[in-house]
Design a protein around this motif. Structure first.
Motif, PDB file in Angstrom:
ATOM      1  N   LEU A  41      46.217  56.115  35.271  1.00 55.03           N
ATOM      2  CA  LEU A  41      44.959  55.497  35.704  1.00 55.03           C
ATOM      3  C   LEU A  41      44.498  54.409  34.745  1.00 55.03           C
ATOM      4  O   LEU A  41      43.707  53.548  35.120  1.00 55.03           O
ATOM      5  CB  LEU A  41      43.863  56.547  35.840  1.00 55.03           C
ATOM      6  N   LEU A  42      44.976  54.445  33.511  1.00 52.67           N
ATOM      7  CA  LEU A  42      44.559  53.460  32.512  1.00 52.67           C
ATOM      8  C   LEU A  42      45.443  52.221  32.501  1.00 52.67           C
ATOM      9  O   LEU A  42      45.186  51.291  31.737  1.00 52.67           O
ATOM     10  CB  LEU A  42      44.561  54.110  31.124  1.00 52.67           C
ATOM     11  N   SER A  43      46.466  52.200  33.329  1.00 55.41           N
ATOM     12  CA  SER A  43      47.330  51.020  33.401  1.00 55.41           C
ATOM     13  C   SER A  43      46.602  49.904  34.151  1.00 55.41           C
ATOM     14  O   SER A  43      45.612  50.131  34.842  1.00 55.41           O
ATOM     15  CB  SER A  43      48.650  51.363  34.089  1.00 55.41           C
ATOM     16  N   SER A  44      47.095  48.676  34.000  1.00 57.02           N
ATOM     17  CA  SER A  44      46.427  47.525  34.629  1.00 57.02           C
ATOM     18  C   SER A  44      47.441  46.504  35.096  1.00 57.02           C
ATOM     19  O   SER A  44      48.597  46.517  34.685  1.00 57.02           O
ATOM     20  CB  SER A  44      45.446  46.890  33.642  1.00 57.02           C
ATOM     21  N   ASN A  45      46.981  45.593  35.965  1.00 53.34           N
ATOM     22  CA  ASN A  45      47.851  44.505  36.417  1.00 53.34           C
ATOM     23  C   ASN A  45      47.764  43.334  35.438  1.00 53.34           C
ATOM     24  O   ASN A  45      47.015  43.404  34.453  1.00 53.34           O
ATOM     25  CB  ASN A  45      47.506  44.093  37.863  1.00 53.34           C
ATOM     26  N   PRO A  46      48.501  42.259  35.641  1.00 54.89           N
ATOM     27  CA  PRO A  46      48.493  41.158  34.664  1.00 54.89           C
ATOM     28  C   PRO A  46      47.119  40.526  34.429  1.00 54.89           C
ATOM     29  O   PRO A  46      46.889  39.912  33.390  1.00 54.89           O
ATOM     30  CB  PRO A  46      49.463  40.138  35.281  1.00 54.89           C
ATOM     31  N   GLN A  47      46.206  40.662  35.393  1.00 56.85           N
ATOM     32  CA  GLN A  47      44.856  40.134  35.215  1.00 56.85           C
ATOM     33  C   GLN A  47      43.932  41.101  34.468  1.00 56.85           C
ATOM     34  O   GLN A  47      42.767  40.796  34.231  1.00 56.85           O
ATOM     35  CB  GLN A  47      44.232  39.800  36.578  1.00 56.85           C
ATOM     36  N   GLY A  48      44.495  42.250  34.102  1.00 57.04           N
ATOM     37  CA  GLY A  48      43.704  43.241  33.380  1.00 57.04           C
ATOM     38  C   GLY A  48      42.908  44.154  34.275  1.00 57.04           C
ATOM     39  O   GLY A  48      42.076  44.931  33.793  1.00 57.04           O
ATOM     40  N   ASN A  49      43.134  44.087  35.580  1.00 56.60           N
ATOM     41  CA  ASN A  49      42.411  44.951  36.514  1.00 56.60           C
ATOM     42  C   ASN A  49      43.029  46.340  36.574  1.00 56.60           C
ATOM     43  O   ASN A  49      44.243  46.471  36.776  1.00 56.60           O
ATOM     44  CB  ASN A  49      42.418  44.348  37.918  1.00 56.60           C
ATOM     45  N   THR A  50      42.204  47.352  36.428  1.00 60.47           N
ATOM     46  CA  THR A  50      42.659  48.726  36.619  1.00 60.47           C
ATOM     47  C   THR A  50      42.630  49.048  38.112  1.00 60.47           C
ATOM     48  O   THR A  50      42.168  48.244  38.934  1.00 60.47           O
ATOM     49  CB  THR A  50      41.738  49.710  35.885  1.00 60.47           C
ATOM     50  N   CYS A  51      43.067  50.237  38.444  1.00 55.49           N
ATOM     51  CA  CYS A  51      43.031  50.654  39.848  1.00 55.49           C
ATOM     52  C   CYS A  51      41.595  50.676  40.376  1.00 55.49           C
ATOM     53  O   CYS A  51      41.348  50.394  41.552  1.00 55.49           O
ATOM     54  CB  CYS A  51      43.696  52.020  40.018  1.00 55.49           C
ATOM     55  N   LEU A  52      40.623  50.968  39.499  1.00 56.59           N
ATOM     56  CA  LEU A  52      39.227  51.003  39.936  1.00 56.59           C
ATOM     57  C   LEU A  52      38.734  49.595  40.255  1.00 56.59           C
ATOM     58  O   LEU A  52      38.017  49.383  41.241  1.00 56.59           O
ATOM     59  CB  LEU A  52      38.352  51.658  38.871  1.00 56.59           C
ATOM     60  N   HIS A  53      39.089  48.603  39.436  1.00 57.12           N
ATOM     61  CA  HIS A  53      38.759  47.208  39.749  1.00 57.12           C
ATOM     62  C   HIS A  53      39.290  46.831  41.134  1.00 57.12           C
ATOM     63  O   HIS A  53      38.571  46.254  41.963  1.00 57.12           O
ATOM     64  CB  HIS A  53      39.392  46.251  38.735  1.00 57.12           C
ATOM     65  N   ILE A  54      40.554  47.131  41.373  1.00 57.52           N
ATOM     66  CA  ILE A  54      41.205  46.728  42.620  1.00 57.52           C
ATOM     67  C   ILE A  54      40.571  47.406  43.818  1.00 57.52           C
ATOM     68  O   ILE A  54      40.323  46.778  44.853  1.00 57.52           O
ATOM     69  CB  ILE A  54      42.716  47.019  42.543  1.00 57.52           C
ATOM     70  N   ALA A  55      40.278  48.690  43.691  1.00 59.44           N
ATOM     71  CA  ALA A  55      39.628  49.408  44.789  1.00 59.44           C
ATOM     72  C   ALA A  55      38.233  48.840  45.059  1.00 59.44           C
ATOM     73  O   ALA A  55      37.784  48.798  46.212  1.00 59.44           O
ATOM     74  CB  ALA A  55      39.541  50.900  44.458  1.00 59.44           C
ATOM     75  N   CYS A  56      37.552  48.368  44.014  1.00 63.15           N
ATOM     76  CA  CYS A  56      36.222  47.770  44.189  1.00 63.15           C
ATOM     77  C   CYS A  56      36.306  46.445  44.937  1.00 63.15           C
ATOM     78  O   CYS A  56      35.416  46.116  45.726  1.00 63.15           O
ATOM     79  CB  CYS A  56      35.557  47.547  42.829  1.00 63.15           C
ATOM     80  N   ILE A  88      32.760  43.582  39.463  1.00 65.14           N
ATOM     81  CA  ILE A  88      33.675  43.247  40.553  1.00 65.14           C
ATOM     82  C   ILE A  88      33.079  43.638  41.897  1.00 65.14           C
ATOM     83  O   ILE A  88      33.148  42.887  42.878  1.00 65.14           O
ATOM     84  CB  ILE A  88      35.035  43.947  40.349  1.00 65.14           C
ATOM     85  N   ALA A  89      32.477  44.814  41.974  1.00 68.48           N
ATOM     86  CA  ALA A  89      31.875  45.276  43.236  1.00 68.48           C
ATOM     87  C   ALA A  89      30.752  44.349  43.670  1.00 68.48           C
ATOM     88  O   ALA A  89      30.624  44.011  44.850  1.00 68.48           O
ATOM     89  CB  ALA A  89      31.367  46.703  43.077  1.00 68.48           C
ATOM     90  N   VAL A  90      29.925  43.915  42.705  1.00 69.33           N
ATOM     91  CA  VAL A  90      28.813  43.017  43.035  1.00 69.33           C
ATOM     92  C   VAL A  90      29.331  41.663  43.499  1.00 69.33           C
ATOM     93  O   VAL A  90      28.901  41.138  44.534  1.00 69.33           O
ATOM     94  CB  VAL A  90      27.867  42.846  41.826  1.00 69.33           C
ATOM     95  N   THR A  91      30.254  41.074  42.740  1.00 75.35           N
ATOM     96  CA  THR A  91      30.746  39.740  43.092  1.00 75.35           C
ATOM     97  C   THR A  91      31.591  39.749  44.360  1.00 75.35           C
ATOM     98  O   THR A  91      31.711  38.726  45.035  1.00 75.35           O
ATOM     99  CB  THR A  91      31.573  39.123  41.947  1.00 75.35           C
ATOM    100  N   SER A  92      32.153  40.909  44.721  1.00 74.84           N
ATOM    101  CA  SER A  92      32.942  41.019  45.954  1.00 74.84           C
ATOM    102  C   SER A  92      32.059  41.283  47.168  1.00 74.84           C
ATOM    103  O   SER A  92      32.562  41.339  48.295  1.00 74.84           O
ATOM    104  CB  SER A  92      33.988  42.135  45.826  1.00 74.84           C
ATOM    105  N   GLY A  93      30.765  41.471  46.935  1.00 72.99           N
ATOM    106  CA  GLY A  93      29.833  41.702  48.033  1.00 72.99           C
ATOM    107  C   GLY A  93      29.819  43.122  48.555  1.00 72.99           C
ATOM    108  O   GLY A  93      29.267  43.390  49.627  1.00 72.99           O
ATOM    109  N   ASN A  94      30.408  44.048  47.807  1.00 76.47           N
ATOM    110  CA  ASN A  94      30.429  45.451  48.224  1.00 76.47           C
ATOM    111  C   ASN A  94      29.194  46.158  47.652  1.00 76.47           C
ATOM    112  O   ASN A  94      29.272  46.876  46.648  1.00 76.47           O
ATOM    113  CB  ASN A  94      31.727  46.124  47.761  1.00 76.47           C
TER     114      ASN A  94
END
Length: 204
Positions: A41-56, A88-94
């Motif tokens: 769960l602590l791994s990230s993609n090249p942009q530094g996003n974790t799974c929680l960022h992506i789900a948001c 991320i959730a705010v800027t994505s409009g969620n």
């Protein structure tokens, strides 16, 4: 959202593997993945996003609840642009998801995750106000009044943006905090903005 090369381990800072990326992107359950390797769960993609960022980004509420339950430290994780999952959730409009993350941060006394500013100096309150999300902005203020004191790299305070956006309710909420910042761009402040907008109630 690039997955990058598949990870061989789930240690903090490891590159996110495809299985976790797809689970976060499509909102699939991650309990089995986490059970096999909790640190994944602590791994990230090249942009530094974790799974929680992506789900948001995709607005997957159930996935986010699972991720936070399994590892609450994900709430404070920042990507390479300095964005937390809340930002991320705010800027994505969620908006609904942003309210959930705010509640989770507040309940776990993670003020730093709420107060976090991105690389442009904007916090969740700046973004909520700029996107016209008045109700969410008021929830943010009540949960963490310190958000009102931050200015971004353009020297804009949340109060200044609220006046520019004619969000009277948000402005009134900010006025209840004695040390809320009121500055804006080019040496203007919230009063200048109110005069320019013709907001007689806010001027008085």
């Amino acid at each position: 959202i690039a997955a990058g090369p598949a990870a061989t381990t789930g240690s903090p800072g490891a590159t996110m593997g495809r299985s976790l990326l797809e689970a976060a992107t499509y909102g699939e359950s991650l309990r089995q993945l986490a059970h096999a390797n909790p640190d994944i769960l602590l791994s990230s993609n090249p942009q530094g996003n974790t799974c929680l960022h992506i789900a948001c980004i995709h607005g997957h509420e159930r996935f986010c609840r699972e991720a936070i339950e399994l590892n609450p430290t994900l709430l404070a994780a920042a990507n390479r642009d300095g964005e937390t999952p809340l930002l991320i959730a705010v800027t994505s409009g969620n908006v609904r998801l942003a309210a959930l993350l705010l509640s989770c941060c507040h309940d776990r006394q993670q003020s730093s995750a709420i107060l976090k500013q991105d690389r442009h100096g904007c916090n969740a309150l700046h973004h909520a106000i700029r996107s016209g999300q008045g109700d969410l902005a008021q929830k943010l203020i009540r949960a963490e009044p310190g958000l009102s004191r931050a200015v971004n790299t353009s020297n804009e305070s949340p109060m200044f943006i609220a006046v520019r956006r004619d969000l009277t309710g948000v402005f009134e909420e900010l006025m209840r905090i004695p040390d809320s910042a009121h500055c804006g761009t080019r040496g203007y402040n919230a009063l200048h903005a109110a005069v320019c907008n013709g907001n007689e109630g806010e001027i008085c």
